[in-house]
Design a protein around this motif. Structure first.
Motif, mmCIF file in Angstrom:
data_model
loop_
_atom_site.group_PDB
_atom_site.id
_atom_site.type_symbol
_atom_site.label_atom_id
_atom_site.label_comp_id
_atom_site.label_asym_id
_atom_site.label_seq_id
_atom_site.Cartn_x
_atom_site.Cartn_y
_atom_site.Cartn_z
ATOM 1 N N ALA A 166 0.757 -1.252 -0.078
ATOM 2 C CA ALA A 166 -0.060 0.128 0.001
ATOM 3 C C ALA A 166 0.679 1.303 0.066
ATOM 4 C CB ALA A 166 -0.939 -0.092 0.956
ATOM 5 N N GLY A 167 1.875 1.257 -0.719
ATOM 6 C CA GLY A 167 2.771 2.381 -0.728
ATOM 7 C C GLY A 167 3.675 2.809 0.282
ATOM 8 N N GLU A 168 3.880 1.885 1.220
ATOM 9 C CA GLU A 168 4.863 1.900 2.025
ATOM 10 C C GLU A 168 5.639 0.817 2.139
ATOM 11 O OE1 GLU A 168 4.754 1.669 7.113
ATOM 12 O OE2 GLU A 168 3.095 1.859 6.058
ATOM 13 N N GLU A 169 7.246 1.149 2.072
ATOM 14 C CA GLU A 169 7.962 0.128 2.345
ATOM 15 C C GLU A 169 8.351 -0.467 3.734
ATOM 16 O OE1 GLU A 169 12.137 0.216 -0.154
ATOM 17 O OE2 GLU A 169 11.664 2.418 0.164
ATOM 18 N N ILE A 176 14.499 4.382 5.799
ATOM 19 C CA ILE A 176 13.454 4.331 4.657
ATOM 20 C C ILE A 176 12.286 5.391 5.066
ATOM 21 C CG2 ILE A 176 13.847 2.164 3.635
ATOM 22 C CD1 ILE A 176 11.629 1.000 5.310
ATOM 23 N N LEU A 177 12.307 5.663 6.332
ATOM 24 C CA LEU A 177 11.120 6.339 6.977
ATOM 25 C C LEU A 177 10.909 7.869 6.203
ATOM 26 C CD1 LEU A 177 9.095 7.092 9.141
ATOM 27 C CD2 LEU A 177 10.742 8.038 10.684
ATOM 28 N N PRO A 178 11.977 8.617 6.084
ATOM 29 C CA PRO A 178 11.833 9.831 5.033
ATOM 30 C C PRO A 178 11.147 9.610 3.932
ATOM 31 C CG PRO A 178 14.025 9.721 5.982
ATOM 32 C CD PRO A 178 13.652 8.425 6.127
ATOM 33 N N ALA A 179 11.284 8.487 3.054
ATOM 34 C CA ALA A 179 10.684 8.278 1.814
ATOM 35 C C ALA A 179 9.293 7.766 1.941
ATOM 36 C CB ALA A 179 11.514 7.255 1.062
ATOM 37 N N ASN A 180 8.865 7.123 3.057
ATOM 38 C CA ASN A 180 7.723 6.610 3.555
ATOM 39 C C ASN A 180 6.870 7.652 4.078
ATOM 40 O OD1 ASN A 180 7.717 3.747 3.135
ATOM 41 N ND2 ASN A 180 8.580 3.352 5.242
ATOM 42 N N ARG A 181 7.350 8.685 4.687
ATOM 43 C CA ARG A 181 6.698 9.806 4.930
ATOM 44 C C ARG A 181 6.321 10.519 3.795
ATOM 45 N NH1 ARG A 181 10.143 11.794 10.257
ATOM 46 N NH2 ARG A 181 8.645 10.868 11.890
ATOM 47 N N ARG A 197 -1.970 4.338 4.976
ATOM 48 C CA ARG A 197 -1.077 5.043 5.824
ATOM 49 C C ARG A 197 -1.152 6.520 5.278
ATOM 50 N NH1 ARG A 197 2.447 4.893 10.312
ATOM 51 N NH2 ARG A 197 3.016 2.702 9.814
ATOM 52 N N VAL A 198 -1.381 7.580 5.701
ATOM 53 C CA VAL A 198 -1.157 8.877 5.625
ATOM 54 C C VAL A 198 -0.479 9.589 6.461
ATOM 55 C CG1 VAL A 198 -3.644 8.870 4.134
ATOM 56 C CG2 VAL A 198 -3.461 9.713 6.659
ATOM 57 N N TRP A 199 0.021 10.930 6.131
ATOM 58 C CA TRP A 199 0.843 11.669 7.101
ATOM 59 C C TRP A 199 0.733 12.908 6.710
ATOM 60 C CZ3 TRP A 199 5.277 14.780 6.604
ATOM 61 C CH2 TRP A 199 6.150 14.944 8.004
ATOM 62 N N ARG A 200 1.125 13.795 7.765
ATOM 63 C CA ARG A 200 1.166 15.424 7.531
ATOM 64 C C ARG A 200 1.820 15.827 8.837
ATOM 65 N NH1 ARG A 200 -3.359 12.858 9.992
ATOM 66 N NH2 ARG A 200 -4.827 14.403 10.800
ATOM 67 N N PRO A 201 2.701 16.703 8.691
ATOM 68 C CA PRO A 201 3.383 17.273 9.898
ATOM 69 C C PRO A 201 2.528 17.667 10.893
ATOM 70 C CG PRO A 201 4.048 18.293 7.539
ATOM 71 C CD PRO A 201 2.976 17.717 7.485
ATOM 72 N N ARG A 202 2.941 17.419 12.244
ATOM 73 C CA ARG A 202 2.136 17.522 13.485
ATOM 74 C C ARG A 202 2.791 18.546 14.463
ATOM 75 N NH1 ARG A 202 -1.921 13.521 12.899
ATOM 76 N NH2 ARG A 202 -3.240 14.744 14.354
ATOM 77 N N ASP A 203 2.155 19.325 15.089
ATOM 78 C CA ASP A 203 2.438 20.038 15.981
ATOM 79 C C ASP A 203 2.594 19.125 17.387
ATOM 80 O OD1 ASP A 203 3.282 22.218 17.908
ATOM 81 O OD2 ASP A 203 1.107 22.848 18.219
ATOM 82 N N PRO A 204 3.803 19.065 17.947
ATOM 83 C CA PRO A 204 3.744 18.208 19.256
ATOM 84 C C PRO A 204 3.097 18.643 20.373
ATOM 85 C CG PRO A 204 6.064 18.591 18.276
ATOM 86 C CD PRO A 204 5.115 19.308 17.496
ATOM 87 N N ALA A 205 2.961 19.884 20.476
ATOM 88 C CA ALA A 205 2.044 20.694 21.677
ATOM 89 C C ALA A 205 0.649 20.238 21.442
ATOM 90 C CB ALA A 205 2.295 22.002 21.728
#
Length: 409
Positions: A18-21, A49-54, A74-82
């Motif tokens: 599904a597009g993830e290594e 391989i995490l950067p390419a997966n992200r 799986r999808v991803w977007r930058p998240r604010d830790p706070a």
């Protein structure tokens, strides 16, 4: 997918799903052994391989939809830790939905974190935080889903298996309601049988309902029989299922053992013929006779049932011993036979098969077995749920399966 050929046990390889290594390695080799030999570890490959997966997951998030043929990705977007920390209360685990995306967040120190239950990706570390881990999954029909989320962190220097630390159940607004926890009308008992076939004692957990006559059902992974009894008991009381004696035969897993996998050896026909045959002799030649003598006569052929590898065993039992098992209830079967046996075809063994939309491999295998049975003209009912490899769904399906398999139609 590239599999280890046995000549290089220390090798790490990668396959795409599904597009993830996803990196894999020989499960009998520890990370410490790879490191001591100067070889690449699974952890190192995963970090590389995490950067390419992200990047791929970010593109999928922007696509706002699932590709044809996929029910989860799986999808991803930058998240604010706070902002993420604000979602966590006393438990270090939070699960929530935003439109068609399920978000999982865990707080803790670990080398890596694996999810178990209804969805099973690894959590990714949150950028800008040293103790936050997350996964975001776009799921088709998420509002109808029921998903158990279990967190299994591996500490630095440790290895699998690891202990479950947190667990929760997420239910969509259109999902089946949680069953009421009413007292059982029947009884659950634990027994230990000294097996001649296994040359060792083995535990058996039995649910005995009120009423007669009794049908009989053998459940693989019988240590889970109490959970199934909680769903089966009210269904029998309501008349949706005839009285069924549920005999749960415990699996062969030792404490903490992952390799060799004794459970797989007993449940999967192609792993260890000696252990598989011994277990089959134990069930058909010892357990069933013992249960009939102790709990009263059982009418008609028995049902073989199970989930995951236990589903593979249930199917194999119907194929190899149709003189004992007249029906099969198999959920999330990962391994199925290549062909239907002549004995099972002649006996017209009935099958109830089911799997979740969020467990692609198990779903595909279960669906393929249903197709083969259909082409052979054998009685089969095939169902799917909006969920994954999850005990909640297996427990819900067993009463439905037994109601259909034991009906006179």
């Amino acid at each position: 997918m590239r599999f280890c050929d046995g000549r290089d046990r220390l090798a790490v390889w990668t396959y795409e799903e599904a597009g993830e290594e996803i990196p894999l390695g020989d499960p009998s080799v520890t990370e410490a052994e790879r490191e001591a030999a100067g070889r690449e570890t699974l952890t190192a490959r995963r970090q590389a391989i995490l950067p390419a997966n992200r990047s791929r997951a970010a593109a999928q998030y922007a696509a706002s939809g699932l590709p044809d043929g996929h029910d989860v990705m799986r999808v991803w977007r930058p998240r604010d830790p706070a902002g993420l920390r604000a979602r966590l209360g006393e438990p270090p685990l939070a699960v929530w939905a935003e439109d068609d995306i399920l978000d999982v967040l865990w707080r803790g120190q670990a080398e890596e974190v694996q999810l178990g239950g209804g969805v099973q990706p690894r959590l990714w570390p949150v950028e800008g935080a040293d103790d936050l881990w997350e996964a975001s999954l776009r799921i088709r029909h998420l509002d109808e889903a029921v998903i158990t989320v279990m967190v299994m962190p591996r500490p630095a220097g440790g290895d699998w298996p690891v202990q479950l630390t947190e667990r929760c159940v997420w239910r969509g607004p259109a999902a089946p309601a949680e069953p009421a926890g009413e007292p059982l009308r029947g009884a659950v008992e634990d027994h230990t049988l000294d097996s001649t076939a296994l040359r060792a004692p083995r535990q058996v957990t039995v649910y005995r309902p009120p009423g007669r006559p009794l049908a009989g059902c053998v459940l693989a992974d019988g240590e889970s029989a109490r959970g199934f009894a909680r769903r089966l008991d009210p269904a029998i009381g309501a008349g949706a299922v005839p009285p069924v004696l549920l005999v749960g035969v415990h699996n062969a897993l030792g404490a903490g053992r992952t390799w060799p996998d004794r459970r797989a050896q007993e449940y999967l026909p192609g792993v260890s013929r000696r252990r598989f045959d011994a277990h089959m002799r134990f069930v058909t030649g010892e357990v069933i006779g013992w249960a009939g003598e102790r709990f009263g006569p059982v009418e008609g052929p028995w049902v073989s049932s199970g989930y995951s590898n236990g589903a593979a065993w249930a199917i194999a039992a119907g194929q190899r011993r149709p003189d004992v098992f007249g029906a099969v209830a198999a959920f999330s079967a990962g391994v199925v036979p290549r062909r239907i046996s002549g004995q099972a075809r002649s006996a017209r063994i009935r099958h109830y098969l089911a799997a979740g939309t969020l467990e692609p491999g198990f779903r595909g295998s279960t669906r393929e077995w249903a197709r083969r049975l259909g082409r052979a003209g054998l009685p089969c009912r095939h169902e799917e749920w909006i969920g994954g490899h999850d005990p909640i769904w297996w427990e819900q399906q067993l009463p439905i399966a037994l109601g259909w398999l034991l009906s006179s139609s």
